[in-house]
Design an enzyme around this catalytic site. Structure first.
Site, PDB file in Angstrom:
ATOM      1  N   ARG A 166     -93.364  36.332   2.819  1.00  0.00           N
ATOM      2  CA  ARG A 166     -92.557  35.943   1.653  1.00  0.00           C
ATOM      3  C   ARG A 166     -93.243  34.814   0.878  1.00  0.00           C
ATOM      4  O   ARG A 166     -92.601  33.867   0.413  1.00  0.00           O
ATOM      5  CB  ARG A 166     -91.153  35.477   2.067  1.00  0.00           C
ATOM      6  CG  ARG A 166     -90.355  36.473   2.819  1.00  0.00           C
ATOM      7  CD  ARG A 166     -89.891  37.650   1.978  1.00  0.00           C
ATOM      8  NE  ARG A 166     -89.011  38.492   2.762  1.00  0.00           N
ATOM      9  CZ  ARG A 166     -89.430  39.514   3.518  1.00  0.00           C
ATOM     10  NH1 ARG A 166     -90.717  39.842   3.554  1.00  0.00           N
ATOM     11  NH2 ARG A 166     -88.576  40.223   4.215  1.00  0.00           N
ATOM     12  N   SER A 240     -81.581  37.478   0.819  1.00  0.00           N
ATOM     13  CA  SER A 240     -81.705  36.424   1.827  1.00  0.00           C
ATOM     14  C   SER A 240     -81.888  35.081   1.126  1.00  0.00           C
ATOM     15  O   SER A 240     -82.797  34.939   0.311  1.00  0.00           O
ATOM     16  CB  SER A 240     -82.929  36.661   2.709  1.00  0.00           C
ATOM     17  OG  SER A 240     -82.897  37.963   3.223  1.00  0.00           O
ATOM     18  N   GLU A 336     -85.759  30.814   0.500  1.00  0.00           N
ATOM     19  CA  GLU A 336     -86.642  31.852  -0.045  1.00  0.00           C
ATOM     20  C   GLU A 336     -86.396  31.969  -1.552  1.00  0.00           C
ATOM     21  O   GLU A 336     -87.302  32.261  -2.324  1.00  0.00           O
ATOM     22  CB  GLU A 336     -86.314  33.182   0.647  1.00  0.00           C
ATOM     23  CG  GLU A 336     -87.111  34.333   0.111  1.00  0.00           C
ATOM     24  CD  GLU A 336     -86.693  35.669   0.698  1.00  0.00           C
ATOM     25  OE1 GLU A 336     -86.736  35.832   1.927  1.00  0.00           O
ATOM     26  OE2 GLU A 336     -86.320  36.546  -0.100  1.00  0.00           O
TER      27      GLU A 336
END
Ligand code: FAD
Ligand code: NAP
Length: 340
Positions: A166, A240, A336
């Site tokens: 990520r 998320s 994130e």
């Protein structure tokens, strides 16, 4: 031609972020081509610039000063073939799932596990999107981007993007400096399936599929995602909120002695990935709601906005979750989502 005339002023961003929070952009322009972008950049020197795709990975804490550039560059085409390898180039503004569908319709494999991820093609390299055992970097060839401060065009190879979990160079040293206009992917005309995720195998079994095709895998991924994840069109969210922590093996073993049911997935570099959702649930946040914000009842890693709240309230809630996981497990979750 006067490109400044493309700029709209004092624009609501509510429909342009999947949390669905209200925030206003001082200026906003939709970008449909490199020429238009370069022309506009030459006329707005000194103005703070931000790039927005589908707004599915941003949290707007307040109004946005300066000019927001919406990537709406279209197009998708096969640019090269060699044996079973097929290179596909797509405009940064194309919807990501529309690209996945296009590749499946053209008999290409490589993107099926990444079905139904919201957002645009241009944003996909920013956090090296990933799901169900596959990451963008595995099929990535190169991208083309325009430097916001100079208007110059540059190609980045996969190596230059320095992809991680990520993560990419665009979240670190090159953050906020480039507008991604085009992405080139290396796909395959022969199925290259990755069925490493247990949920994927189970769902294919439930679907009665014995020898899956890329289309079957895509259908299975869509089925799992629809059953588990909130649809931003109905319930505001950005997927998320935090990354899954990757712990040194020793830290993981110590934690597991205290919490024997702590799940962990060993990584090639020796570290262990721990599901943030498990930590958040054990810290008591699953399904918990405070005012307009909460942790989703099926997937607590997803922070949801029930409506009528602010970006600041979402941020405050996320910080509480972060603090509480840190107090309980000594692990600091890293967002994130891109916080503006
Ligand atoms: P935005 O939110 O518009 O932007 C994200 C960041 O990228 C911002 O910092 C922005 O400035 C920058 N950016 C956007 N476009 C460009 C561009 N053209 N050039 C330069 N910078 C740009 N992510 C996953 O990895 N895996 C998943 O499985 C996944 N599932 C999700 C499920 C749901 C329900 C939701 C809401 C989100 C999910 N996400 C997932 C997160 C999100 O979909 C991805 O990060 C996606 O790539 C974001 O695309 P976007 O166009 O909406 O980006
Ligand atoms: P899940 O499948 O319940 O898995 C939970 C966690 O376990 C994740 O950390 C996942 O890692 C990890 N995991 C599960 N099986 C694994 C395996 N075989 N090998 C290595 N790690 C494994 O998670 P979920 O929430 O339902 O999401 C499913 C997939 O979609 C995941 O890949 C997830 O990352 C992705 N997704 C991402 C977002 C986002 O916004 N980023 C939102 C929804 C879903 P990984 O996360 O590294 O895969």
């Amino acid at each position: 031609m006067e490109y400044r005339s493309h700029i709209r002023r004092d624009v609501s961003l509510r429909a342009l972020n999947t949390f669905g929070v209200e925030a206003r952009a001082q200026m906003l322009a939709e970008i449909g081509s490199i020429g238009q972008l370069q022309g506009l950049l030459s006329e707005v020197e000194g103005v703070p610039l931000r790039v927005l795709g589908g707004g599915s990975n941003v949290l707007l804490r307040g109004d946005v000063d300066g000019l927001v550039l919406l990537d709406r560059i279209p197009g998708v085409e096969v640019v090269r073939r060699e044996g079973t390898a097929v290179w596909v180039a797509a405009g940064g503004g194309l919807d990501w799932h529309a690209l996945v569908e296009w590749t499946l319709e053209h008999g290409l494999s490589g993107l099926e596990n990444l079905s139904l991820i919201p957002g645009t093609v241009g944003a996909a390299p920013i956090q090296n999107i990933g799901a169900y055992g596959v990451e963008l970097c595995e099929v990535f060839e190169a991208l083309e981007a325009v430097e916001l401060s100079t208007g110059r065009c540059r190609i980045f190879t996969g190596e230059e993007c320095a992809f991680g979990y990520r993560d990419s160079i665009f979240k670190r040293s090159e953050k906020g400096r480039w507008f991604i206009t085009r992405v080139v992917l290396r796909l395959s005309s022969e199925p290259r399936l990755n069925l490493s995720y247990g949920a994927l195998q189970e769902t294919l079994r439930e679907m009665g599929v014995q020898r899956p095709t890329p289309r079957d895998v895509s259908r299975a991924v869509i089925r799992i995602r629809r059953s588990k994840l909130p649809d931003p069109a109905r319930l505001g969210n950005a997927g998320s909120f935090f990354k899954n922590p990757e712990l040194p093996a020793e830290t993981f073993r110590t934690l597991q002695r205290r919490h024997p049911d702590l799940p962990g997935y060993p990584l090639p570099d020796g570290r262990v990935k721990v599901p943030a959702a498990w930590l958040i649930e054990r810290a008591g946040w699953k399904g918990r709601r405070e005012g307009a914000v909460g942790c989703h009842e099926r997937q607590p890693l997803v922070i949801v906005h029930f409506g009528g709240g602010t970006g600041e309230a979402i941020w405050h809630f996320a910080r509480q979750v972060q603090r509480s996981v840190e107090e309980r497990f000594g692990i600091r979750l890293v967002p994130e989502v891109n916080v503006w």
